[in-house]
Design an enzyme around this catalytic site. Structure first.
Site, PDB file in Angstrom:
ATOM      1  N   LEU A 126      -3.096   5.603  10.808  1.00  0.00           N
ATOM      2  CA  LEU A 126      -4.174   6.161  10.519  1.00  0.00           C
ATOM      3  C   LEU A 126      -5.587   5.155  10.813  1.00  0.00           C
ATOM      4  O   LEU A 126      -6.491   5.355  11.000  1.00  0.00           O
ATOM      5  CB  LEU A 126      -4.038   6.061   8.721  1.00  0.00           C
ATOM      6  CG  LEU A 126      -5.251   6.617   8.088  1.00  0.00           C
ATOM      7  CD1 LEU A 126      -5.870   7.863   7.609  1.00  0.00           C
ATOM      8  CD2 LEU A 126      -4.134   6.057   6.157  1.00  0.00           C
TER       9      LEU A 126
ATOM     10  N   TYR B 157       6.448  -5.454  -0.043  1.00  0.00           N
ATOM     11  CA  TYR B 157       5.704  -5.979   0.752  1.00  0.00           C
ATOM     12  C   TYR B 157       3.652  -6.558  -0.019  1.00  0.00           C
ATOM     13  O   TYR B 157       3.451  -7.374   1.283  1.00  0.00           O
ATOM     14  CB  TYR B 157       4.937  -3.835   0.408  1.00  0.00           C
ATOM     15  CG  TYR B 157       3.691  -3.764   0.787  1.00  0.00           C
ATOM     16  CD1 TYR B 157       2.184  -3.228   0.296  1.00  0.00           C
ATOM     17  CD2 TYR B 157       3.646  -3.236   2.115  1.00  0.00           C
ATOM     18  CE1 TYR B 157       1.199  -3.415   0.766  1.00  0.00           C
ATOM     19  CE2 TYR B 157       2.210  -2.707   2.955  1.00  0.00           C
ATOM     20  CZ  TYR B 157       1.547  -2.834   2.330  1.00  0.00           C
ATOM     21  OH  TYR B 157      -0.018  -2.146   3.020  1.00  0.00           O
TER      22      TYR B 157
HETATM   23  P1  NAP Z   1       0.231   3.331   9.901  1.00  0.00           P
HETATM   24  O1  NAP Z   1      -0.317   4.957   9.673  1.00  0.00           O
HETATM   25  O2  NAP Z   1       1.337   3.628   9.298  1.00  0.00           O
HETATM   26  O3  NAP Z   1       0.583   2.778  11.107  1.00  0.00           O
HETATM   27  C1  NAP Z   1       1.927   1.395  11.219  1.00  0.00           C
HETATM   28  C2  NAP Z   1       1.076   1.320  12.661  1.00  0.00           C
HETATM   29  O4  NAP Z   1       1.967  -0.055  12.855  1.00  0.00           O
HETATM   30  C3  NAP Z   1       1.482   2.034  13.489  1.00  0.00           C
HETATM   31  O5  NAP Z   1       0.719   2.260  14.570  1.00  0.00           O
HETATM   32  C4  NAP Z   1       2.782   1.850  14.175  1.00  0.00           C
HETATM   33  O6  NAP Z   1       3.469   2.034  15.646  1.00  0.00           O
HETATM   34  C5  NAP Z   1       2.877   0.280  14.297  1.00  0.00           C
HETATM   35  N1  NAP Z   1       3.888  -0.252  13.625  1.00  0.00           N
HETATM   36  C6  NAP Z   1       4.357  -0.772  12.399  1.00  0.00           C
HETATM   37  N2  NAP Z   1       5.776  -1.423  13.083  1.00  0.00           N
HETATM   38  C7  NAP Z   1       5.301  -2.359  14.118  1.00  0.00           C
HETATM   39  C8  NAP Z   1       6.517  -2.580  15.199  1.00  0.00           C
HETATM   40  N3  NAP Z   1       7.853  -3.312  14.256  1.00  0.00           N
HETATM   41  N4  NAP Z   1       5.661  -3.685  16.137  1.00  0.00           N
HETATM   42  C9  NAP Z   1       4.837  -3.095  16.371  1.00  0.00           C
HETATM   43  N5  NAP Z   1       3.938  -1.914  15.839  1.00  0.00           N
HETATM   44  C10 NAP Z   1       4.361  -1.216  14.753  1.00  0.00           C
HETATM   45  O7  NAP Z   1      -0.562   1.931   8.788  1.00  0.00           O
HETATM   46  P2  NAP Z   1      -1.721   2.511   8.362  1.00  0.00           P
HETATM   47  O8  NAP Z   1      -1.744   2.933   7.147  1.00  0.00           O
HETATM   48  O9  NAP Z   1      -2.945   3.019   9.665  1.00  0.00           O
HETATM   49  O10 NAP Z   1      -1.999   0.913   7.840  1.00  0.00           O
HETATM   50  C11 NAP Z   1      -3.082  -0.123   8.851  1.00  0.00           C
HETATM   51  C12 NAP Z   1      -3.025  -1.274   7.620  1.00  0.00           C
HETATM   52  O11 NAP Z   1      -3.393  -1.453   6.575  1.00  0.00           O
HETATM   53  C13 NAP Z   1      -1.376  -1.858   7.283  1.00  0.00           C
HETATM   54  O12 NAP Z   1      -1.608  -3.258   7.058  1.00  0.00           O
HETATM   55  C14 NAP Z   1      -1.463  -1.388   5.771  1.00  0.00           C
HETATM   56  O13 NAP Z   1      -0.697  -2.016   5.489  1.00  0.00           O
HETATM   57  C15 NAP Z   1      -2.631  -1.262   5.420  1.00  0.00           C
HETATM   58  N6  NAP Z   1      -3.315  -0.432   4.498  1.00  0.00           N
HETATM   59  C16 NAP Z   1      -3.011   0.706   4.744  1.00  0.00           C
HETATM   60  C17 NAP Z   1      -3.195   2.207   3.250  1.00  0.00           C
HETATM   61  C18 NAP Z   1      -2.722   3.310   3.352  1.00  0.00           C
HETATM   62  O14 NAP Z   1      -3.045   3.342   2.529  1.00  0.00           O
HETATM   63  N7  NAP Z   1      -2.143   3.623   4.313  1.00  0.00           N
HETATM   64  C19 NAP Z   1      -3.881   0.650   2.355  1.00  0.00           C
HETATM   65  C20 NAP Z   1      -4.301  -0.687   1.952  1.00  0.00           C
HETATM   66  C21 NAP Z   1      -3.856  -1.399   3.607  1.00  0.00           C
HETATM   67  P3  NAP Z   1       3.869   3.168  16.137  1.00  0.00           P
HETATM   68  O15 NAP Z   1       3.250   4.391  15.762  1.00  0.00           O
HETATM   69  O16 NAP Z   1       4.449   2.693  17.132  1.00  0.00           O
HETATM   70  O17 NAP Z   1       5.425   3.571  15.148  1.00  0.00           O
HETATM   71  O1  GFB Z   2      -0.488   6.310  -2.588  1.00  0.00           O
HETATM   72  P1  GFB Z   2       0.428   6.216  -3.739  1.00  0.00           P
HETATM   73  O2  GFB Z   2       2.095   6.578  -2.709  1.00  0.00           O
HETATM   74  O3  GFB Z   2       0.666   4.954  -4.249  1.00  0.00           O
HETATM   75  O4  GFB Z   2       0.514   7.592  -4.716  1.00  0.00           O
HETATM   76  P2  GFB Z   2       0.196   3.910  -5.013  1.00  0.00           P
HETATM   77  C1  GFB Z   2       1.618   6.877  -5.835  1.00  0.00           C
HETATM   78  C2  GFB Z   2       0.528   7.900  -6.887  1.00  0.00           C
HETATM   79  O5  GFB Z   2       0.559   9.256  -6.954  1.00  0.00           O
HETATM   80  C3  GFB Z   2       1.817   8.029  -8.476  1.00  0.00           C
HETATM   81  C4  GFB Z   2       1.393   9.962  -7.269  1.00  0.00           C
HETATM   82  O6  GFB Z   2       0.886   8.068  -9.604  1.00  0.00           O
HETATM   83  C5  GFB Z   2       2.231   9.118  -7.793  1.00  0.00           C
HETATM   84  O7  GFB Z   2       3.358   9.387  -9.288  1.00  0.00           O
HETATM   85  N1  GFB Z   2       1.674  11.079  -6.750  1.00  0.00           N
HETATM   86  C6  GFB Z   2       1.863  12.468  -7.359  1.00  0.00           C
HETATM   87  C7  GFB Z   2       2.048  11.720  -5.392  1.00  0.00           C
HETATM   88  N2  GFB Z   2       2.594  13.882  -6.319  1.00  0.00           N
HETATM   89  C8  GFB Z   2       2.288  12.224  -4.785  1.00  0.00           C
HETATM   90  C9  GFB Z   2       3.164  12.858  -3.825  1.00  0.00           C
HETATM   91  O8  GFB Z   2       3.220  13.761  -3.888  1.00  0.00           O
HETATM   92  N3  GFB Z   2       3.374  11.718  -3.115  1.00  0.00           N
HETATM   93  C10 GFB Z   2       2.735  10.153  -3.434  1.00  0.00           C
HETATM   94  N4  GFB Z   2       3.700   9.458  -3.162  1.00  0.00           N
HETATM   95  N5  GFB Z   2       2.466   9.955  -4.846  1.00  0.00           N
HETATM   96  C11 GFB Z   2       1.278   1.938  -2.696  1.00  0.00           C
HETATM   97  C12 GFB Z   2       1.909   1.042  -2.584  1.00  0.00           C
HETATM   98  O9  GFB Z   2       0.827   2.582  -4.341  1.00  0.00           O
HETATM   99  O10 GFB Z   2      -0.261   1.844  -2.706  1.00  0.00           O
HETATM  100  C13 GFB Z   2       1.744   0.927  -0.843  1.00  0.00           C
HETATM  101  O11 GFB Z   2       3.240   1.004  -2.974  1.00  0.00           O
HETATM  102  C14 GFB Z   2       0.600   1.011  -0.493  1.00  0.00           C
HETATM  103  O12 GFB Z   2       1.665  -0.518  -1.161  1.00  0.00           O
HETATM  104  C15 GFB Z   2      -0.533   1.996  -1.366  1.00  0.00           C
HETATM  105  O13 GFB Z   2       0.246  -0.601  -0.303  1.00  0.00           O
HETATM  106  C16 GFB Z   2      -1.985   1.827  -0.352  1.00  0.00           C
HETATM  107  O14 GFB Z   2      -1.163   3.858  -4.499  1.00  0.00           O
HETATM  108  O15 GFB Z   2       0.502   4.360  -6.639  1.00  0.00           O
END
Ligand code: NAP
Ligand code: GFB
Length: 328
Positions: A24, A150
């Site tokens: 993403l 995590y």
């Molecule tokens: P993502 O869409 O799940 O993408 C994860 C990436 O990491 C993919 O490119 C994946 O490669 C790669 N990856 C996973 N395991 C791997 C491994 N063992 N070796 C090499 N590559 C690997 O993640 P994202 O949402 O972009 O998140 C990016 C960063 O932001 C992460 O560090 C995450 O913890 C942090 N973050 C995300 C959120 C959120 O809401 N999404 C919020 C806060 C922080 P493949 O595509 O080949 O699997």
């Molecule tokens: O993004 P999310 O899964 O994670 O959001 P967190 C969870 C909240 O959304 C909870 C509600 O209050 C769920 O009850 N929810 C409602 C749903 N409908 C849905 C649904 O269809 N899917 C999901 N997933 N939730 C995460 C951390 O916390 O925040 C991770 O656990 C990561 O480690 C992420 O860092 C950014 O925001 O609660």
């Protein structure tokens, strides 16, 4: 850091390695740097996926660094998931992320990377805390139990950034993003985050003429940052942010919304007019994790974030267009 904004202290070409480049955030950064004028002369950007090598494996990680000789690393690669994925696999979320982070950080030291920018998350902050939460509070108490595997793996990035600076004079820093959403997300209903999960469920509800089911009570509060905005700010951090301490990249506190409001915004963007239901047998997770962005605002007082309505519409449109091929 030279004054012309190039990211090198010398005239060696800048090679930016983005781990997790196929995800993403990685794809948002790729689109951003491919836009006219968003890279500096002589910069090469490399976007990795796990196909290039499994970063849990030290030899595979070293081979990647040997091949690309990066001068800068934006470290995104991680085992990532929403609340429900985290609750079901705390051991794997801890172990896989510890392995990936240790390999990447140690290779950055060995290969003399000039700057490493790693990613933490606002969900790793202490659960019992005052608000707004700021970067200085990261280790002031245990995280919410739902994602402690995590969270501790991520917190150790900050700890080790300081240790590498003290012991080896490494220039390692980190970003603390709030919940991110956008194109190229993981739209898995079971393992994805809330917005992509809701988009996928709403799409199916519309297709099958069924109710759109929101998990939990809908009352928890979240701040959501659109991936394109985060991409732009991440490139800015790589070029212009020089502190080893983390910087939160989040929309303002006032932009915090309830899960219910986000779900209704998804329904509106999807043009879904059927019934909306709440499955309160599902967990709510953290009620809130309101993060302040004062540090960011001290550098970028006028930065305009994409509105949640606009971001959700762009994400819904992308999902519908790419339904057959996207991660879900
Ligand atoms: P993502 O869409 O799940 O993408 C994860 C990436 O990491 C993919 O490119 C994946 O490669 C790669 N990856 C996973 N395991 C791997 C491994 N063992 N070796 C090499 N590559 C690997 O993640 P994202 O949402 O972009 O998140 C990016 C960063 O932001 C992460 O560090 C995450 O913890 C942090 N973050 C995300 C959120 C959120 O809401 N999404 C919020 C806060 C922080 P493949 O595509 O080949 O699997
Ligand atoms: O993004 P999310 O899964 O994670 O959001 P967190 C969870 C909240 O959304 C909870 C509600 O209050 C769920 O009850 N929810 C409602 C749903 N409908 C849905 C649904 O269809 N899917 C999901 N997933 N939730 C995460 C951390 O916390 O925040 C991770 O656990 C990561 O480690 C992420 O860092 C950014 O925001 O609660």
């Amino acid at each position: 850091m030279t004054t012309d904004g190039s990211t090198n202290g010398d005239d060696a070409p800048t090679v930016v390695l983005v781990t997790g480049g196929s995800g993403l955030v990685g794809q948002a950064i790729k689109e951003y740097v491919e836009e006219e004028g968003n890279t500096k002369d002589g910069e090469t950007w490399i976007f990795l996926s796990s196909k290039e090598g499994d970063l849990r494996d030290r030899k595979a990680t070293e081979a990647i660094f040997e091949k690309y000789q990066p001068t800068h690393v934006i470290h995104l690669a991680a085992k990532v998931g929403g609340l429900f994925a985290n609750m079901s696999a705390k051991v794997e979320f801890f172990r896989e992320n510890i392995l990936i982070n240790d390999n990447v950080m140690e290779c950055c030291r060995i290969y003399k990377v000039k700057k490493l920018v790693s990613f933490l998350s606002t969900c790793i902050f202490p659960d019992k805390t005052t608000y707004p939460i700021d970067e200085t509070m990261l280790h002031n108490g245990p995280p919410h139990p739902s994602n402690e595997g995590y969270a501790y793996a991520k917190r150790l990035i900050d700890t080790m950034n300081r240790a590498y600076a003290e012991e080896y004079n490494c220039n390692f820093t980190s970003i603390i993003p709030t919940n991110i959403y956008g194109k190229y997300d993981n739209f898995s209903i079971q393992n994805g985050h809330v917005i992509p999960g809701l988009i996928h469920k709403c799409y199916l509800a519309k297709q099958e003429n069924k109710p759109f089911v929101i998990w939990g009570s809908g009352t928890p509060l979240r701040q959501f940052v659109f991936s394109r905005d985060l991409a732009e700010l991440t490139v800015w951090v790589m070029r212009e942010y020089h502190e080893p301490t983390p910087i939160t990249l989040s929309v303002d506190e006032e932009e915090e919304v309830s899960i219910k409001d986000v779900a209704l915004a998804v329904a509106k963007a999807m043009k879904f007019e059927g019934p909306v239901e709440f499955d309160t047998s599902k967990a709510d997770g953290q009620f809130k994790k309101t993060a302040g962005n004062k540090k960011l605002r001290s550098y970028q007082p006028d930065y305009q974030f994409t509105s949640i309505e606009d971001g959700i519409q762009q994400s819904v449109d992308w999902f519908v267009e790419n339904y057959d091929t996207c991660r879900k």
